[in-house]
Write a protein that holds these residues in place. Structure first.
Motif, PDB file in Angstrom:
ATOM      1  N   LEU A 250       0.848  -1.194   0.000  1.00  0.00           N
ATOM      2  CA  LEU A 250       0.000   0.000   0.000  1.00  0.00           C
ATOM      3  C   LEU A 250       0.882   1.241   0.000  1.00  0.00           C
ATOM      4  O   LEU A 250       1.898   1.277   0.691  1.00  0.00           O
ATOM      5  CB  LEU A 250      -0.919   0.004   1.217  1.00  0.00           C
ATOM      6  N   HIS A 251       0.507   2.251  -0.747  1.00  0.00           N
ATOM      7  CA  HIS A 251       1.330   3.455  -0.864  1.00  0.00           C
ATOM      8  C   HIS A 251       1.230   4.261   0.439  1.00  0.00           C
ATOM      9  O   HIS A 251       0.396   5.154   0.589  1.00  0.00           O
ATOM     10  CB  HIS A 251       0.876   4.301  -2.054  1.00  0.00           C
ATOM     11  N   GLY A 252       2.099   3.927   1.377  1.00  0.00           N
ATOM     12  CA  GLY A 252       2.068   4.570   2.686  1.00  0.00           C
ATOM     13  C   GLY A 252       2.240   6.068   2.627  1.00  0.00           C
ATOM     14  O   GLY A 252       1.658   6.806   3.425  1.00  0.00           O
ATOM     15  N   GLN A 253       3.048   6.533   1.664  1.00  0.00           N
ATOM     16  CA  GLN A 253       3.293   7.963   1.537  1.00  0.00           C
ATOM     17  C   GLN A 253       1.994   8.712   1.253  1.00  0.00           C
ATOM     18  O   GLN A 253       1.714   9.743   1.859  1.00  0.00           O
ATOM     19  CB  GLN A 253       4.295   8.194   0.405  1.00  0.00           C
ATOM     20  N   ILE A 254       1.208   8.201   0.330  1.00  0.00           N
ATOM     21  CA  ILE A 254      -0.047   8.873  -0.020  1.00  0.00           C
ATOM     22  C   ILE A 254      -1.049   8.801   1.132  1.00  0.00           C
ATOM     23  O   ILE A 254      -1.688   9.795   1.495  1.00  0.00           O
ATOM     24  CB  ILE A 254      -0.649   8.250  -1.294  1.00  0.00           C
ATOM     25  N   LEU A 255      -1.166   7.625   1.751  1.00  0.00           N
ATOM     26  CA  LEU A 255      -2.161   7.435   2.803  1.00  0.00           C
ATOM     27  C   LEU A 255      -1.862   8.296   4.033  1.00  0.00           C
ATOM     28  O   LEU A 255      -2.743   8.971   4.564  1.00  0.00           O
ATOM     29  CB  LEU A 255      -2.230   5.959   3.191  1.00  0.00           C
ATOM     30  N   VAL A 256      -0.629   8.278   4.496  1.00  0.00           N
ATOM     31  CA  VAL A 256      -0.267   9.026   5.706  1.00  0.00           C
ATOM     32  C   VAL A 256      -0.159  10.520   5.420  1.00  0.00           C
ATOM     33  O   VAL A 256      -0.626  11.350   6.199  1.00  0.00           O
ATOM     34  CB  VAL A 256       1.052   8.482   6.305  1.00  0.00           C
ATOM     35  N   ASN A 257       0.443  10.865   4.282  1.00  0.00           N
ATOM     36  CA  ASN A 257       0.613  12.282   3.958  1.00  0.00           C
ATOM     37  C   ASN A 257      -0.714  12.995   3.743  1.00  0.00           C
ATOM     38  O   ASN A 257      -0.809  14.207   3.940  1.00  0.00           O
ATOM     39  CB  ASN A 257       1.495  12.444   2.727  1.00  0.00           C
ATOM     40  N   SER A 258      -1.744  12.271   3.330  1.00  0.00           N
ATOM     41  CA  SER A 258      -3.063  12.895   3.180  1.00  0.00           C
ATOM     42  C   SER A 258      -3.532  13.495   4.494  1.00  0.00           C
ATOM     43  O   SER A 258      -4.229  14.510   4.508  1.00  0.00           O
ATOM     44  CB  SER A 258      -4.078  11.854   2.688  1.00  0.00           C
ATOM     45  N   VAL A 259      -3.126  12.873   5.591  1.00  0.00           N
ATOM     46  CA  VAL A 259      -3.510  13.358   6.924  1.00  0.00           C
ATOM     47  C   VAL A 259      -2.511  14.394   7.439  1.00  0.00           C
ATOM     48  O   VAL A 259      -2.896  15.415   8.013  1.00  0.00           O
ATOM     49  CB  VAL A 259      -3.609  12.175   7.909  1.00  0.00           C
ATOM     50  N   MET A 260      -1.214  14.145   7.208  1.00  0.00           N
ATOM     51  CA  MET A 260      -0.175  14.964   7.829  1.00  0.00           C
ATOM     52  C   MET A 260       0.240  16.182   7.009  1.00  0.00           C
ATOM     53  O   MET A 260       0.789  17.142   7.562  1.00  0.00           O
ATOM     54  CB  MET A 260       1.064  14.100   8.092  1.00  0.00           C
ATOM     55  N   ASP A 261       0.020  16.169   5.703  1.00  0.00           N
ATOM     56  CA  ASP A 261       0.492  17.274   4.856  1.00  0.00           C
ATOM     57  C   ASP A 261      -0.008  18.652   5.285  1.00  0.00           C
ATOM     58  O   ASP A 261       0.767  19.623   5.234  1.00  0.00           O
ATOM     59  CB  ASP A 261       0.124  17.018   3.394  1.00  0.00           C
ATOM     60  N   PRO A 262      -1.290  18.817   5.668  1.00  0.00           N
ATOM     61  CA  PRO A 262      -1.702  20.159   6.110  1.00  0.00           C
ATOM     62  C   PRO A 262      -0.864  20.685   7.280  1.00  0.00           C
ATOM     63  O   PRO A 262      -0.547  21.878   7.327  1.00  0.00           O
ATOM     64  CB  PRO A 262      -3.170  19.942   6.526  1.00  0.00           C
ATOM     65  N   ILE A 263      -0.496  19.795   8.189  1.00  0.00           N
ATOM     66  CA  ILE A 263       0.319  20.209   9.333  1.00  0.00           C
ATOM     67  C   ILE A 263       1.739  20.519   8.882  1.00  0.00           C
ATOM     68  O   ILE A 263       2.296  21.568   9.214  1.00  0.00           O
ATOM     69  CB  ILE A 263       0.322  19.113  10.420  1.00  0.00           C
ATOM     70  N   TRP A 264       2.337  19.620   8.108  1.00  0.00           N
ATOM     71  CA  TRP A 264       3.722  19.814   7.673  1.00  0.00           C
ATOM     72  C   TRP A 264       3.857  21.027   6.761  1.00  0.00           C
ATOM     73  O   TRP A 264       4.863  21.749   6.844  1.00  0.00           O
ATOM     74  CB  TRP A 264       4.226  18.552   6.976  1.00  0.00           C
ATOM     75  N   ASN A 265       2.867  21.287   5.923  1.00  0.00           N
ATOM     76  CA  ASN A 265       2.923  22.472   5.059  1.00  0.00           C
ATOM     77  C   ASN A 265       2.798  23.757   5.871  1.00  0.00           C
ATOM     78  O   ASN A 265       3.434  24.767   5.551  1.00  0.00           O
ATOM     79  CB  ASN A 265       1.817  22.404   4.005  1.00  0.00           C
ATOM     80  N   THR A 266       1.986  23.731   6.910  1.00  0.00           N
ATOM     81  CA  THR A 266       1.868  24.906   7.786  1.00  0.00           C
ATOM     82  C   THR A 266       3.182  25.185   8.494  1.00  0.00           C
ATOM     83  O   THR A 266       3.618  26.341   8.601  1.00  0.00           O
ATOM     84  CB  THR A 266       0.747  24.679   8.818  1.00  0.00           C
ATOM     85  N   LEU A 267       3.844  24.137   8.969  1.00  0.00           N
ATOM     86  CA  LEU A 267       5.151  24.288   9.603  1.00  0.00           C
ATOM     87  C   LEU A 267       6.177  24.847   8.613  1.00  0.00           C
ATOM     88  O   LEU A 267       7.026  25.670   8.976  1.00  0.00           O
ATOM     89  CB  LEU A 267       5.623  22.938  10.149  1.00  0.00           C
ATOM     90  N   MET A 268       6.081  24.397   7.361  1.00  0.00           N
ATOM     91  CA  MET A 268       6.979  24.902   6.323  1.00  0.00           C
ATOM     92  C   MET A 268       6.803  26.409   6.129  1.00  0.00           C
ATOM     93  O   MET A 268       7.787  27.157   6.045  1.00  0.00           O
ATOM     94  CB  MET A 268       6.704  24.166   5.008  1.00  0.00           C
ATOM     95  N   LEU A 269       5.559  26.862   6.058  1.00  0.00           N
ATOM     96  CA  LEU A 269       5.303  28.287   5.852  1.00  0.00           C
ATOM     97  C   LEU A 269       5.760  29.112   7.048  1.00  0.00           C
ATOM     98  O   LEU A 269       6.264  30.228   6.887  1.00  0.00           O
ATOM     99  CB  LEU A 269       3.817  28.515   5.587  1.00  0.00           C
TER     100      LEU A 269
END
Length: 422
Positions: free
Chosen positions: A241-260
């Motif tokens: 299973l594509h773990g990157q897509i599954l987990v990042n769908s949940v975590m990306d909003p947080i990680w992108n906010t930290l990036m900004l």
């Protein structure tokens, strides 16, 4: 062991499939990808204006000349995300996407204060603050975009539209069809804003930031939450299973906010507030050969192992692995459902990520600046670009040695297995 893996797979696959096919997670992923080319452009501008061999006066001059490249892209990322959510969610309901995107974005703006408070306490009206269109407004933007698009689509589906004769040009007919759903949707958020500002004497941006976004960002920036996310990425990949897509769908909003947040601090010359961010996750995990940091594994397979099968797979996978594409080794070794290498596959990324966090926490290597680096940039170069320091590239090389050291005993076991065990 195989019976245990089969039992886990039987339980895990239905859950992962439901998560992967979830309408809202898929739309959120697509909305962030809509913003990706724009944020990449902004990142290139930031890199150019802050090259380490420029003195402060040169950096100031370049920022004055080119700074709008970043302000018009990365600094207003929430604009593109809200539009993208409205667009893709409307399309998923077979409703005209362009109007859904526009209504979602306008609904977000209805809740956004059009004033800025200066350092002296005075307010200037009729202006928008960049941070509310960027990091601080991200979670409100996502929530509002989903709600606005849902209201707009459901209203449209009920047939509450002005239907024009067939002789009317299509563009005009579509505008009139969107009129009533748009007015109803925007009215809802206008009344919400009136209630919040009139009764609570505040704005929904500050409420959502304090109640939801700040706690979630604090949790997502912790090393423990990050290591748990990496564990699930690796564990899901082990079952194909594509773990990157599954987990990042949940975590990306947080990680992108930290990036900004980091990018704003970097622009201001301030201390970077976060180590964990989207560039950290992409540069110091995926940037080492793909999911699982497998570039070192591919090199060992290609030039150290003795079995022709593994040497051939390693050499075939090496070209793609340099650019962090590792499906050839995941399915060619294979890593999927291969119990012999389950331990290094799961543990190596966790150990390396903890190590990277530690050396950045003590200041040996600078944290990523918030510049978005394409995940296909080869190792060493991506580390330098992400941290604006050669130390970032050196850290990636050290990471590869750690991964190779952890994997080597298990690869030797594979290499010694009889062909019948493969």
């Amino acid at each position: 062991m195989n019976k245990v893996l089969d039992a886990i797979s039987d339980k895990l696959l239905p859950l992962a499939n439901k998560l992967g096919s979830n309408r809202y997670l898929g739309i959120l992923r697509d909305a962030f990808m809509l913003a990706f080319p724009l944020t990449m452009f902004g990142s290139i501008v930031v890199v150019i204006t802050n090259l380490p061999f420029f003195d402060d006066s040169t950096k100031t001059m370049l920022t004055g000349l080119l700074g709008s490249g970043q302000n018009a892209t990365m600094s207003i990322m929430t604009v593109f995300v809200t539009f993208g959510i409205g667009y893709y969610l409307s399309q998923s309901y077979d409703v005209e996407g362009i109007f859904g995107g526009a209504v979602s974005f306008a609904s977000f703006l209805l809740l956004t204060p059009f004033y800025v408070t200066l350092d002296n306490g005075k307010s200037v009206s009729g202006v928008l603050s960049l941070d509310r269109l960027g990091a601080k407004g991200m979670f409100l933007g996502m929530i509002v975009a989903f709600l606005a698009a849902e209201i707009y689509c459901r209203t449209t589906k009920k047939g509450w539209q002005i239907k024009m004769p067939d002789s009317v040009p299509p563009a005009v007919a579509k505008s009139f069809a969107a009129l009533i759903p748009a007015i109803l949707t925007l009215s809802v958020f206008l009344l919400v804003n009136a209630a919040v500002t009139g009764i609570l004497k505040t704005n929904l941006h500050d409420v959502i930031y304090e109640v939801i976004q700040a706690p979630l960002v604090g949790l997502g920036s912790s090393i423990w939450a990050t290591l748990i996310a990496i564990f699930f990425i690796q564990f899901l990949w082990f079952f194909g299973l594509h773990g990157q897509i599954l987990v990042n769908s949940v975590m990306d909003p947080i990680w992108n906010t930290l990036m900004l947040d980091n990018l704003e601090a970097y622009k201001d010359g301030s201390h970077l507030p976060h180590i964990i961010s989207k560039p950290f996750m992409e540069t110091f995990t995926v940037g080492l050969g793909g999911s699982g940091m497998t570039l070192a594994v591919v090199i060992i397979m290609a030039f150290v192992l003795k079995k022709k099968l593994y040497r051939d797979v390693g050499r075939l996978a090496l070209g793609a692995g340099i650019f962090n594409v590792n499906e050839p080794v995941i399915f060619g070794l294979p890593i999927v459902l291969n119990a012999t290498i389950l331990i290094p596959w799961v543990l190596a990324p966790i150990i390396v990520t903890a190590f990277n966090y530690s050396v950045m926490a003590v200041g040996l290597v600078p944290a990523p600046t918030g510049v978005s680096v394409p995940w296909t940039v080869p190792v060493f170069f991506s580390g330098m670009l992400a941290t604006n320091s050669i130390l970032g590239g050196i850290l990636q090389i050290i990471d590869m040695f750690i991964v190779g050291f952890l994997w080597y005993p298990f690869l030797r076991v594979l290499d010694k297995q009889p062909d019948s065990a493969l």
